[in-house]
Enzyme design. Structure first.
Site, PDB file in Angstrom:
ATOM      1  N   ASP A 192       0.853  -1.157  -0.167  1.00 17.83           N
ATOM      2  CA  ASP A 192      -0.330  -0.325   0.012  1.00 17.83           C
ATOM      3  C   ASP A 192       1.480   1.181  -0.067  1.00 17.83           C
ATOM      4  O   ASP A 192       1.888   0.827  -0.003  1.00 17.83           O
ATOM      5  CB  ASP A 192      -0.963   0.246   1.775  1.00 17.83           C
TER       6      ASP A 192
ATOM      7  N   TYR B 126       7.163 -10.102   7.105  1.00 21.02           N
ATOM      8  CA  TYR B 126       6.705  -8.409   7.277  1.00 21.02           C
ATOM      9  C   TYR B 126       7.887  -8.083   8.364  1.00 21.02           C
ATOM     10  O   TYR B 126       7.678  -8.416   9.638  1.00 21.02           O
ATOM     11  CB  TYR B 126       5.549  -7.725   7.031  1.00 21.02           C
TER      12      TYR B 126
END
Length: 286
Positions: A63, A124
């Site tokens: 994003d 992540y």
């Protein structure tokens, strides 16, 4: 579904990183917004003097504002173009790309490789500090400041029930026709000597906003606003909870993408395209 490379083309694996601060995410968008995909495709077209834009496929679309240290993509190039430019392509891209995105490696991909569908996990890291003085100015673009003290042990305890295969609808922004079933392989928290708390989040894949929603829920546990059992109850409810806060993107970095051995790439490629349901769930439930 077949993923054969067209005759006369070569599939090239691309390993890259970027600072997401000034990007509107990975994927190209209408309206001229600046994206990572757009910058790389434009640079590739320029340095190879091509009339055509060769489209990239990425392991995980990030994003706006999210960073990547170990992103992976692939692009199918005409074999003649690859043969002509392969030895100098990395250096030429370095000279053409803006400084907030770098390509570190280009290599002909093994048979069956697909940057997105062959991946078996994505890892992540989300970084946060609860230091009373705030964030080190040199790290402000990569670390979130949480102005309540955090209990790392409580966050780890709250994270454990979420491991495994579940429907993460409560922690995802729904997209029409997309499943929210994922296998969360790791969700752990550790505090470094510098006081920065790092969440390591690894799964076979992630749905939209999943990592930042999970982090937001765990921060509420860590600062005492919610009990340890709360994130598990939210998961079991299966619907978005307005109390689950999607934390800001700048603390999130895609660190690494994992792939199986070369001989298993095509099998994984095909398996990952199948829409998943949980045991006992109807085929059309998600």
């Amino acid at each position: 579904m077949s993923d054969e490379v067209k005759p006369g083309f070569v599939r090239v694996r691309m390993d890259l990183s970027y600072d997401g601060k000034d990007f509107s995410g990975w994927a190209k968008q209408a309206g001229g917004r600046r994206t990572v995909q757009g910058e790389i495709e434009d640079a590739l077209r320029t340095v190879t003097r091509s009339q055509e834009t060769y489209e990239l496929t990425v392991a995980g679309r990030t994003d706006a504002g999210v960073h990547a240290r170990g992103q992976v993509a692939h692009v199918d190039l005409p074999a003649a173009l690859w043969d002509e430019h392969r030895d100098k392509l990395l250096r030429r891209l370095a000279g053409r790309l803006p400084k907030d995105v770098r390509v570190w490696r280009l290599a002909e991909a093994p048979y069956g490789f697909n940057a997105r569908f062959s991946a078996i996990w994505r890892r992540y890291a989300y970084r946060v500090t609860d230091h009373h003085g705030g964030v080190d100015p040199l790290l402000r673009g990569h670390v979130l400041w949480h102005d309540w003290e955090l209990d790392v042990e409580a966050m780890n305890a709250a994270s454990r029930p979420l491991l495994g295969e579940h429907d993460f609808a409560a922690y995802c922004k729904r997209r029409e026709g997309a499943t929210t079933i994922r296998t969360l392989q790791e969700l752990s928290w550790s505090r470094g000597a510098d006081g920065i708390i790092t969440a390591t989040v690894r799964a076979d894949a992630f749905c939209h906003n999943m990592v930042r929603s999970l982090v937001g829920a765990m921060l509420f546990v860590g600062d005492g606003h919610r009990p340890v059992e709360w994130p598990g109850k939210v998961l079991a409810a299966g619907v978005r909870d307005s109390a689950v806060h999607v934390v800001r993107p700048h603390g999130l970095t895609l660190e690494e993408v994992g792939y199986p051995a070369d001989e298993l790439l095509m099998a994984r490629n095909q398996e990952a395209r199948n829409k998943r349901t949980l045991p006992g769930a109807g085929a059309g439930c998600c």
